[in-house]
Design a protein around this motif. Structure first.
Motif, PDB file in Angstrom:
ATOM      1  N   ILE A  81       0.777  -1.128   0.177  1.00  0.00           N
ATOM      2  CA  ILE A  81      -0.123   0.084   0.248  1.00  0.00           C
ATOM      3  C   ILE A  81       1.294   1.400  -0.056  1.00  0.00           C
ATOM      4  O   ILE A  81       0.817   1.949  -0.636  1.00  0.00           O
ATOM      5  CB  ILE A  81      -1.188   0.516   1.892  1.00  0.00           C
ATOM      6  N   GLU A  82       1.810   1.244   0.699  1.00  0.00           N
ATOM      7  CA  GLU A  82       2.692   2.912   0.436  1.00  0.00           C
ATOM      8  C   GLU A  82       3.629   2.449  -0.317  1.00  0.00           C
ATOM      9  O   GLU A  82       3.195   3.737  -0.567  1.00  0.00           O
ATOM     10  CB  GLU A  82       3.695   1.986   1.551  1.00  0.00           C
ATOM     11  N   GLN A  83       3.743   1.497  -1.262  1.00  0.00           N
ATOM     12  CA  GLN A  83       4.564   1.359  -2.433  1.00  0.00           C
ATOM     13  C   GLN A  83       3.973   1.852  -3.215  1.00  0.00           C
ATOM     14  O   GLN A  83       3.927   2.986  -4.267  1.00  0.00           O
ATOM     15  CB  GLN A  83       5.099   0.005  -2.838  1.00  0.00           C
ATOM     16  N   ALA A  84       2.558   1.406  -3.110  1.00  0.00           N
ATOM     17  CA  ALA A  84       1.268   2.056  -4.239  1.00  0.00           C
ATOM     18  C   ALA A  84       1.192   3.888  -4.167  1.00  0.00           C
ATOM     19  O   ALA A  84       0.573   4.733  -4.883  1.00  0.00           O
ATOM     20  CB  ALA A  84      -0.111   1.490  -3.992  1.00  0.00           C
ATOM     21  N   GLY A  85       1.382   4.542  -3.049  1.00  0.00           N
ATOM     22  CA  GLY A  85       1.598   5.303  -2.796  1.00  0.00           C
ATOM     23  C   GLY A  85       0.491   6.271  -1.739  1.00  0.00           C
ATOM     24  O   GLY A  85      -0.162   7.188  -1.610  1.00  0.00           O
ATOM     25  N   ALA A  86      -0.004   5.353  -0.651  1.00  0.00           N
ATOM     26  CA  ALA A  86      -1.118   5.843   0.709  1.00  0.00           C
ATOM     27  C   ALA A  86      -0.298   6.437   1.289  1.00  0.00           C
ATOM     28  O   ALA A  86       1.209   6.222   1.650  1.00  0.00           O
ATOM     29  CB  ALA A  86      -1.784   4.221   0.405  1.00  0.00           C
ATOM     30  N   ARG A  87      -0.177   7.392   2.323  1.00  0.00           N
ATOM     31  CA  ARG A  87      -0.348   7.396   3.960  1.00  0.00           C
ATOM     32  C   ARG A  87      -0.637   6.791   4.418  1.00  0.00           C
ATOM     33  O   ARG A  87      -2.346   6.741   4.870  1.00  0.00           O
ATOM     34  CB  ARG A  87      -0.640   9.075   3.428  1.00  0.00           C
ATOM     35  N   ILE A  88      -0.271   6.306   5.769  1.00  0.00           N
ATOM     36  CA  ILE A  88      -0.904   5.167   6.902  1.00  0.00           C
ATOM     37  C   ILE A  88      -0.835   6.541   8.041  1.00  0.00           C
ATOM     38  O   ILE A  88      -0.104   7.673   8.194  1.00  0.00           O
ATOM     39  CB  ILE A  88       0.080   4.750   7.319  1.00  0.00           C
ATOM     40  N   VAL A  89      -2.321   6.203   8.265  1.00  0.00           N
ATOM     41  CA  VAL A  89      -3.356   7.452   9.042  1.00  0.00           C
ATOM     42  C   VAL A  89      -3.572   7.118  10.538  1.00  0.00           C
ATOM     43  O   VAL A  89      -3.319   6.914  10.965  1.00  0.00           O
ATOM     44  CB  VAL A  89      -3.960   8.269   9.017  1.00  0.00           C
ATOM     45  N   LYS A  90      -3.109   5.616  10.229  1.00  0.00           N
ATOM     46  CA  LYS A  90      -3.374   5.246  11.958  1.00  0.00           C
ATOM     47  C   LYS A  90      -1.682   3.929  11.821  1.00  0.00           C
ATOM     48  O   LYS A  90      -2.797   2.553  11.105  1.00  0.00           O
ATOM     49  CB  LYS A  90      -4.759   4.382  12.757  1.00  0.00           C
ATOM     50  N   PRO A  91      -1.161   3.896  12.634  1.00  0.00           N
ATOM     51  CA  PRO A  91      -0.289   2.521  12.032  1.00  0.00           C
ATOM     52  C   PRO A  91      -1.200   1.217  13.081  1.00  0.00           C
ATOM     53  O   PRO A  91      -2.380   1.432  13.777  1.00  0.00           O
ATOM     54  CB  PRO A  91       1.005   2.579  13.610  1.00  0.00           C
ATOM     55  N   VAL A  92      -0.266   0.141  13.007  1.00  0.00           N
ATOM     56  CA  VAL A  92      -0.568  -0.951  13.423  1.00  0.00           C
ATOM     57  C   VAL A  92      -0.825  -1.463  15.133  1.00  0.00           C
ATOM     58  O   VAL A  92      -0.324  -0.241  15.212  1.00  0.00           O
ATOM     59  CB  VAL A  92      -0.130  -2.094  12.705  1.00  0.00           C
ATOM     60  N   PHE A  93      -2.466  -1.479  15.192  1.00  0.00           N
ATOM     61  CA  PHE A  93      -2.794  -1.553  16.666  1.00  0.00           C
ATOM     62  C   PHE A  93      -3.433  -2.715  16.455  1.00  0.00           C
ATOM     63  O   PHE A  93      -4.452  -3.283  15.721  1.00  0.00           O
ATOM     64  CB  PHE A  93      -3.275  -0.016  17.465  1.00  0.00           C
ATOM     65  N   GLU A  94      -3.786  -3.881  18.207  1.00  0.00           N
ATOM     66  CA  GLU A  94      -4.261  -5.070  18.451  1.00  0.00           C
ATOM     67  C   GLU A  94      -5.748  -4.342  18.766  1.00  0.00           C
ATOM     68  O   GLU A  94      -6.161  -2.748  19.500  1.00  0.00           O
ATOM     69  CB  GLU A  94      -3.891  -4.886  18.976  1.00  0.00           C
ATOM     70  N   PHE A  95      -7.141  -5.147  18.585  1.00  0.00           N
ATOM     71  CA  PHE A  95      -7.517  -5.441  18.643  1.00  0.00           C
ATOM     72  C   PHE A  95      -8.386  -6.746  18.964  1.00  0.00           C
ATOM     73  O   PHE A  95      -7.699  -7.689  18.875  1.00  0.00           O
ATOM     74  CB  PHE A  95      -9.154  -4.523  18.135  1.00  0.00           C
ATOM     75  N   PRO A  96      -9.545  -6.841  19.900  1.00  0.00           N
ATOM     76  CA  PRO A  96      -9.845  -7.523  20.029  1.00  0.00           C
ATOM     77  C   PRO A  96     -10.536  -8.708  18.413  1.00  0.00           C
ATOM     78  O   PRO A  96     -11.564  -7.877  18.160  1.00  0.00           O
ATOM     79  CB  PRO A  96     -11.649  -7.839  21.141  1.00  0.00           C
ATOM     80  N   GLY A  97      -9.827  -9.791  18.466  1.00  0.00           N
ATOM     81  CA  GLY A  97      -9.807 -10.448  17.305  1.00  0.00           C
ATOM     82  C   GLY A  97      -8.828 -10.707  16.169  1.00  0.00           C
ATOM     83  O   GLY A  97      -8.853 -10.752  14.672  1.00  0.00           O
ATOM     84  N   GLY A  98      -7.696  -9.445  16.612  1.00  0.00           N
ATOM     85  CA  GLY A  98      -6.809  -9.232  15.773  1.00  0.00           C
ATOM     86  C   GLY A  98      -6.065  -7.515  16.284  1.00  0.00           C
ATOM     87  O   GLY A  98      -6.010  -7.214  16.511  1.00  0.00           O
ATOM     88  N   ARG A  99      -5.351  -7.735  14.436  1.00  0.00           N
ATOM     89  CA  ARG A  99      -4.483  -6.358  14.092  1.00  0.00           C
ATOM     90  C   ARG A  99      -5.145  -5.591  12.932  1.00  0.00           C
ATOM     91  O   ARG A  99      -5.473  -6.214  12.020  1.00  0.00           O
ATOM     92  CB  ARG A  99      -2.738  -6.411  14.460  1.00  0.00           C
TER      93      ARG A  99
END
Length: 117
Positions: A81-99
C-alpha cells in the motif's frame, strides 16, 4: 448491481474519485484488483469477491463508512500500500480479534486493513 442470495450483505462500494486512471493504478498495485471500464466516468473493480465502482460523477467525499479490507499478511500488505502511494494514518494496532492499520488513498479516503494474525 444486486445478486440473488445477497440480501442484507454489502453488495457494492463506490468511490467518487478525481482521476480514475490514478485510482485504478493505486488499487491495482496495492490489492491486485481487476477492472472493467464503462466509459470515461465509470470503472468497475472487483477483488474476486466484491465489486464496486470508481466514478468521477460526483464530488469527492472523504469520510463516511469505513471500508475495511482483510489481509493474511498485514505487514506485506502495508508495504504494498505504501509503495503504491498511500499514507498510513493510523499505525498497526491490536483490537479484540486481530490487528489493523488505517491508510489514506490518493483521493483522501480513509480505509483500513485487518488481519486475525
Amino acid at each position: 448491481m444486486g445478486a440473488t442470495g445477497n440480501d442484507r450483505r454489502i453488495d457494492n462500494i463506490e468511490f467518487n474519485v478525481s482521476d480514475i486512471a490514478r485510482s485504478r493504478d493505486f488499487y491495482g498495485k496495492a490489492f491486485g484488483w481487476s477492472f472493467t471500464e464503462y466509459g470515461p466516468t465509470y470503472c468497475e473493480f472487483t477483488d474476486g469477491r466484491l465489486t464496486g465502482g470508481l466514478t468521477t460523477g460526483g464530488p469527492i467525499k472523504p469520510g463516511g463508512p469505513l471500508v475495511i479490507l482483510y489481509a493474511d499478511d498485514l505487514a506485506a500488505t502495508q508495504k504494498r500500500i505504501e509503495q503504491a502511494g498511500a499514507r498510513i494514518v493510523k499505525p498497526v494496532f491490536e483490537f479484540p480479534g486481530g490487528r489493523r492499520f488505517h491508510f489514506e488513498d490518493p483521493d483522501g479516503y480513509e480505509l483500513a486493513v485487518w488481519s486475525a494474525n
